[in-house]
Design a protein around this motif. Structure first.
Motif, short mmCIF file in Angstrom:
data_model
loop_
_atom_site.label_atom_id
_atom_site.label_comp_id
_atom_site.label_asym_id
_atom_site.label_seq_id
_atom_site.Cartn_x
_atom_site.Cartn_y
_atom_site.Cartn_z
N ARG A 42 -6.02 10.16 -0.98
CA ARG A 42 -5.34 9.80 -2.29
C ARG A 42 -6.17 8.56 -2.74
NH1 ARG A 42 -0.79 12.01 -0.32
NH2 ARG A 42 -0.11 10.15 0.43
N ALA A 43 -6.58 7.66 -1.90
CA ALA A 43 -7.12 6.44 -2.25
C ALA A 43 -8.71 6.82 -2.61
CB ALA A 43 -7.12 5.46 -1.14
N ASP A 96 0.97 4.01 -3.03
CA ASP A 96 0.62 5.25 -2.69
C ASP A 96 1.49 6.21 -2.86
OD1 ASP A 96 -1.17 7.35 -1.02
OD2 ASP A 96 0.77 7.60 0.05
N ARG A 104 0.87 6.78 -6.56
CA ARG A 104 -0.32 7.40 -6.77
C ARG A 104 -0.04 8.81 -6.51
NH1 ARG A 104 -4.11 4.68 -3.06
NH2 ARG A 104 -4.22 3.32 -4.59
N ASP A 105 0.56 9.29 -5.94
CA ASP A 105 0.90 10.84 -5.55
C ASP A 105 1.45 11.50 -6.40
OD1 ASP A 105 0.77 13.27 -4.43
OD2 ASP A 105 1.89 12.66 -2.54
N MET A 125 -2.86 9.26 2.70
CA MET A 125 -3.05 7.97 1.80
C MET A 125 -4.46 7.64 1.71
SD MET A 125 -0.20 5.35 3.62
CE MET A 125 -0.61 3.99 2.61
N ASN A 136 1.02 -1.14 0.13
CA ASN A 136 -0.09 0.08 0.11
C ASN A 136 0.87 1.22 -0.11
OD1 ASN A 136 -2.59 -0.89 -0.19
ND2 ASN A 136 -2.48 -1.45 1.93
#
Length: 128
Positions: free
Chosen positions: A75-76, A34, A37-38, A72, A30
């Motif tokens: 963003r998720a 993350d 993803r950021d 986190m 995760n």
């Protein structure tokens, strides 16, 4: 009888060890997801986080969760909204509208492929 209890204890500790290890792996995955993803992080910072996770995984994971843990979840959630919007848009593009269904049925009626009764059934189904 004592062998039974020693085996139960071993099974308990093995099970607990496996649960903790799988949880640890889930946290690491995760964090890596993350990091990528950021969109605010540049490539160098991403590389530092990943390298730190490789060489000092437990300490880096704890630091990451303390420093960036709140973001986190945000963003998720944003990513989940984007995925839902993309899926909804795809479904709308594939499904078509009732007017499209009626126009296709009318074209089939004009071509003589279907009868008037079939056309009215398709029209009622599209409007329902």
């Amino acid at each position: 009888m004592p062998e039974f209890w020693s085996n139960v204890g071993s099974i308990f500790w093995y099970t607990l060890t496996i649960i903790i290890f799988v949880s640890y792996l889930m946290v690491l995955f995760n964090i890596v997801i993350d990091v990528f993803r950021d969109r605010e992080l540049n490539g160098g910072v991403r590389a530092v986080w990943v390298i730190a996770l490789i060489f000092f995984p437990v300490i880096t994971a704890l630091i990451y969760l303390i420093v960036r843990g709140r973001g986190m979840g945000q963003r998720a959630a944003v990513q989940a909204e984007r995925n839902k919007a993309a899926a909804d848009e795809y479904i709308r593009s594939v499904a078509g509208s009732p007017a499209d269904e009626i126009a296709r049925a009318k074209a089939l009626l004009d071509a003589g492929t279907i009868s008037n009764e079939e056309y009215s059934r398709l029209k009622a189904k599209a409007l329902a």
